[in-house]
Design an enzyme around this catalytic site. Structure first.
Site, PDB file in Angstrom:
ATOM      1  CG  ASP A   2     -20.271  17.709 -35.358  1.00 27.49           C
ATOM      2  OD1 ASP A   2     -20.985  17.094 -36.184  1.00 27.49           O
ATOM      3  OD2 ASP A   2     -19.139  18.124 -35.654  1.00 27.49           O
TER       4      ASP A   2
HETATM    5  C1  BGC Z   1     -19.113  16.933 -38.869  1.00 21.51           C
HETATM    6  C2  BGC Z   1     -20.011  18.140 -39.083  1.00 21.51           C
HETATM    7  C3  BGC Z   1     -21.195  17.779 -39.954  1.00 21.51           C
HETATM    8  C4  BGC Z   1     -21.911  16.616 -39.320  1.00 21.51           C
HETATM    9  C5  BGC Z   1     -23.150  16.205 -40.071  1.00 21.51           C
HETATM   10  C6  BGC Z   1     -19.879  15.681 -38.482  1.00 21.51           C
HETATM   11  O1  BGC Z   1     -19.083  14.553 -38.579  1.00 21.51           O
HETATM   12  O2  BGC Z   1     -18.164  17.253 -37.880  1.00 21.51           O
HETATM   13  O3  BGC Z   1     -19.259  19.177 -39.652  1.00 21.51           O
HETATM   14  O4  BGC Z   1     -22.032  18.880 -40.121  1.00 21.51           O
HETATM   15  O5  BGC Z   1     -21.030  15.502 -39.266  1.00 21.51           O
HETATM   16  O6  BGC Z   1     -22.856  15.623 -41.284  1.00 21.51           O
END
Ligand code: BGC
Length: 747
Positions: free
Chosen positions: A275
């Site tokens: 993530d």
């Molecule tokens: C979120 C994810 C997301 C990623 C990319 C993160 O803050 O937890 O769900 O895919 O950002 O945007």
């Protein structure tokens, strides 16, 4: 074909088949070039993710990047792709990743709303349409579906998932993956999918985002893992670990789950992508001694790709050279990245997804808007309708629409519509204005917003309400009050909306409440006093039209809640599949598992939703009263439309294992089916149950069917008492890989 590789690997004959091609490429890569493939650059901040040092990123040559987060549109993706393909030594194309969560330019209902449609085929169609739009705009890879089970509505990310139930969640997870894939390669609308956030993100303590989870192994296997397993079985291409920790081990360094369960037990061969900046956060968790240690922990646990933190780029090569990370493991991770690029056909044409003509022809089409309207209609849940106040006639003297959300286009598309344009969506007020008869006057007053401290011009609002035939109050949350890092401790109507509603109800006029929100709200006594309540969530581009379709009766509501609505925050977590306990809450007397100051039951249970017509159910008829563990059982029920309108009913089947070697939930969803019935029409529906439904994990977590009686319930929601009983006559161990209780989706 393969022109740029031929340019770079001079003298070497191009390998004949695809496997050899990837192996040949790997052999020509330096260690640094390999690690670059594992580096994902965020070219724009996520709306909610932590911000990293943009100064450093600006310096980064694109050739050190294997994939990019957040770029879209044929121009931007083509430009970035050119930088890499033309200027890097091996000309390996980029992967473009984007959060295509509930639509792209055409925005569909937020996932929690769409789950209220209980319609895997619909989920598949909206994912397909989203993939068609996104892939036409240069996107190869989505970070969806989000398949986290969530039983705590304080957690703002409840909005992104399918609610509280693993069976419904698993069915929708696999439908979404199939929708993103479509016909599969070489179709250029094939999009890679990622199931996230692995795993127990939704169990964050106190509902506070990113907080620790500490669930038992049983709950992990029975509740949180099944939707991931369903996504893997459906061929999902990526898995994203969650930001938080489970029982002391952050998911980004969780070898037991990433390598043990995902890779070894489930044989998941796709990409594990971190993530946003989460590898960096291993230091914040207090388990990494420094930057190199973060890279070592995450990579050795199984994380292939580093999203945004640059930790791998800076530290993996040295870790390989000093023997702390095996080169073979780096090769495996790089191989998976290259294989993904190969499946997308990027080695043959790196620009095949960045196609101006395709983008123009496929984005925000009338067909996609029609699908958005259909999905929105099916996601609306009728919670209350005293004296059949709804549907409203289209011919009214006048109607007063109140609440800032009625014109809030941002809330209309919800918190995760990054490529959506709010101004292209139909707000609730616009939808109502379009729907009513020409001579019906629609008066609009904002009155209050979800963030205002005081209601505006209450006297004017009261006056207008007194003159109105009916009042429609649009109340709930703004888009940024649900979603990532949007945990709330008070789940009532925020801002001055409660005061506004009080004033409206005091006029004695009929008030219809349209709830617009991304999570179950705690509905106060004032809200409960209103005669009609529709849960309309954040429904996307066609929200206003769909709400009007339901409000004025062109469409009969059919949605059912995919998550329990509690009476008060103190009841949380509250879910239908709870255990009975030794002193069941329903029991009499002082020493029951209940509250002294609140009911133990929810305000609206899982599976609940009304219709403008009514349905009746026969007692379930069983194909056998007693059966062997290897046999299947047919459960048939007759559902009749007993009202005056045609309508759709979502028929739900729940199963209870009456006595087992470990305690079981009081009931578990094991089937659902949508049936459309004309007035007076009756239909027989048959569900088939088998050993996968009867099974449980015993005290050693081995799947078994245990002899004994089961109760099967079939009805309109999770509280139905319409049941029959049967007996499984023998016990049997099952050989099911993966060890989480199987969830096959709907019957
Ligand atoms: C979120 C994810 C997301 C990623 C990319 C993160 O803050 O937890 O769900 O895919 O950002 O945007």
């Amino acid at each position: 074909m393969l022109f740029y590789l031929a340019l770079s690997i001079s003298g070497s004959a191009l390998p004949a088949n695809e496997h050899d091609f990837i192996e040949g490429l790997l052999q020509h890569m330096t260690l640094e070039e390999k690690v670059d493939q594992l580096n994902q650059l965020g070219v724009q901040d996520t709306p909610t993710g932590p911000v990293i040092d943009q100064g450093e990123l600006a310096q980064l040559p694109m050739s050190t990047v294997g994939s990019v987060l957040g770029a879209y549109g044929f121009e931007q993706t083509r430009r970035l792709q050119e930088q890499v393909v033309m200027r890097s030594r091996l000309h390996i194309p980029l992967l473009f990743a984007f959060d295509v969560i509930h639509g792209f330019r055409t925005v569909f209902p937020v996932p929690l709303a769409e789950a209220a449609a209980w319609d895997p085929a619909l989920a598949q169609r909206t994912a397909r349409a989203a993939a068609v739009e996104a892939t036409a705009s240069g996107v190869h890879w989505t970070f969806a579906p989000m398949v986290d089970i969530a039983r705590d509505p304080r957690w703002g990310r409840v909005v992104e998932g399918s609610g509280e139930d693993p069976f419904l969640g698993a069915a929708l997870a696999s439908a979404k993956v199939q929708g993103f894939h479509g016909a599969g390669p070489p179709d250029p609308s094939f999009m890679l999918a990622t199931a996230k956030h692995f795993v127990t993100y939704g169990a964050a303590e106190g509902g506070r985002d990113y907080n620790v989870a500490d669930v038992s192994e049983r709950t992990l296997r029975e509740v949180y893992l099944p939707p991931f397993q369903a996504a893997v079985a459906a061929g999902v291409d990526g898995i994203m670990p969650s930001f938080n920790e489970l029982a002391g081990v952050p998911l980004h360094s969780n070898t037991a789950l990433l390598t043990g369960v995902l890779r070894n037990q489930w044989r998941f061969g796709g990409l594990i992508v971190s993530d946003f900046n989460a590898i960096w956060e291993l230091s914040q968790h207090g388990i990494a001694r420094g930057p190199a240690d973060r890279a070592r922990l995450a990579f050795n646990a199984g994380v292939d790709i580093d999203m945004a933190s640059q930790t791998y780029r800076q530290h993996l090569p040295a870790l390989v050279r000093n023997g702390e990370v095996p080169l073979t493991a780096v090769d495996d991770a790089v191989r998976r990245v290259l294989q993904a690029k190969q499946r997308l056909g990027l080695f043959e044409d790196p620009y095949r997804y960045s196609d101006e003509a395709r983008q123009r022809a496929n984005v925000l089409t009338p067909q996609h808007r029609a699908l958005a309207r259909e999905a929105a209609q099916k996601s609306i849940v009728l919670l209350k309708n005293t004296d059949a106040l709804l549907p409203l006639p289209k011919h009214l003297r006048n109607v007063l629409v109140v609440g800032s959300l009625a014109t809030d286009a941002e809330a209309t598309i919800g918190p995760w519509a990054l490529a959506g344009h709010p101004e292209e969506s139909i707000t609730v007020l616009q939808g109502i204005r379009r729907a009513v008869a020409a001579d019906t006057e629609v008066v609009y007053l904002p009155g209050a917003s979800p963030v205002s401290k005081e209601a505006e011009n209450l006297n004017t609002v009261r006056q207008a309400a007194r003159l109105a035939e009916v009042v429609v109050a649009v109340l709930g949350e703004q888009a940024d009050q649900s979603g990532e890092a949007r945990s709330r401790a008070d789940l009532g109507l925020p801002g001055a909306q409660e005061a506004l509603l009080r004033a409206l109800l005091d006029t004695g006029k009929p008030v219809v409440i349209l709830l617009m929100n991304g999570r179950p709200l705690v509905l106060s006594p004032t809200v409960r006093q209103a005669p009609a309540l529709l849960e309309t969530w954040f429904l996307g581009s066609e929200m206003g039209n769909a709400v009007a379709d339901i409000l004025f009766g062109d469409v009969n509501p059919s949605g059912k809640l995919p998550i329990t609505f509690p009476r008060s925050e103190g009841q949380i977590p509250l879910y239908y599949a709870h255990k009975n306990t030794g002193r069941p809450p329903s029991g009499d007397g002082r020493y029951a598992s209940a509250y002294i100051d609140e009911h133990w039951t929810p305000l609206y249970p899982f599976g609940f939703g009304l219709s403008y017509t009514s349905f009746s159910y026969s007692t379930p008829r069983l194909s056998a009263q007693r059966l062997a563990s290897t046999q299947s059982l047919d459960v048939t029920v007759t559902v009749t439309n007993t009202g005056a309108r045609s309508g759709e009913e979502i028929v739900q089947l729940y199963l209870r294992d009456d006595v087992a070697s470990v305690t079981r939930p009081v009931r578990q969803l094991r089937g659902f089916r949508k049936v459309h019935l004309a007035p007076g029409e009756a239909r027989d529906l048959t569900f088939t149950l088998d050993q996968g439904d009867f099974a449980l994990l015993d005290s050693d977590f081995s799947p078994v069917v245990e002899a004994g009686t089961f109760t099967v319930f079939v009805g309109a929601d999770s509280t139905t008492e319409n049941h029959a009983r049967f007996e499984v006559t023998d016990s049997r161990a099952l050989s099911i890989s993966g060890q989480s209780v199987p969830s096959q989706g709907s019957n």
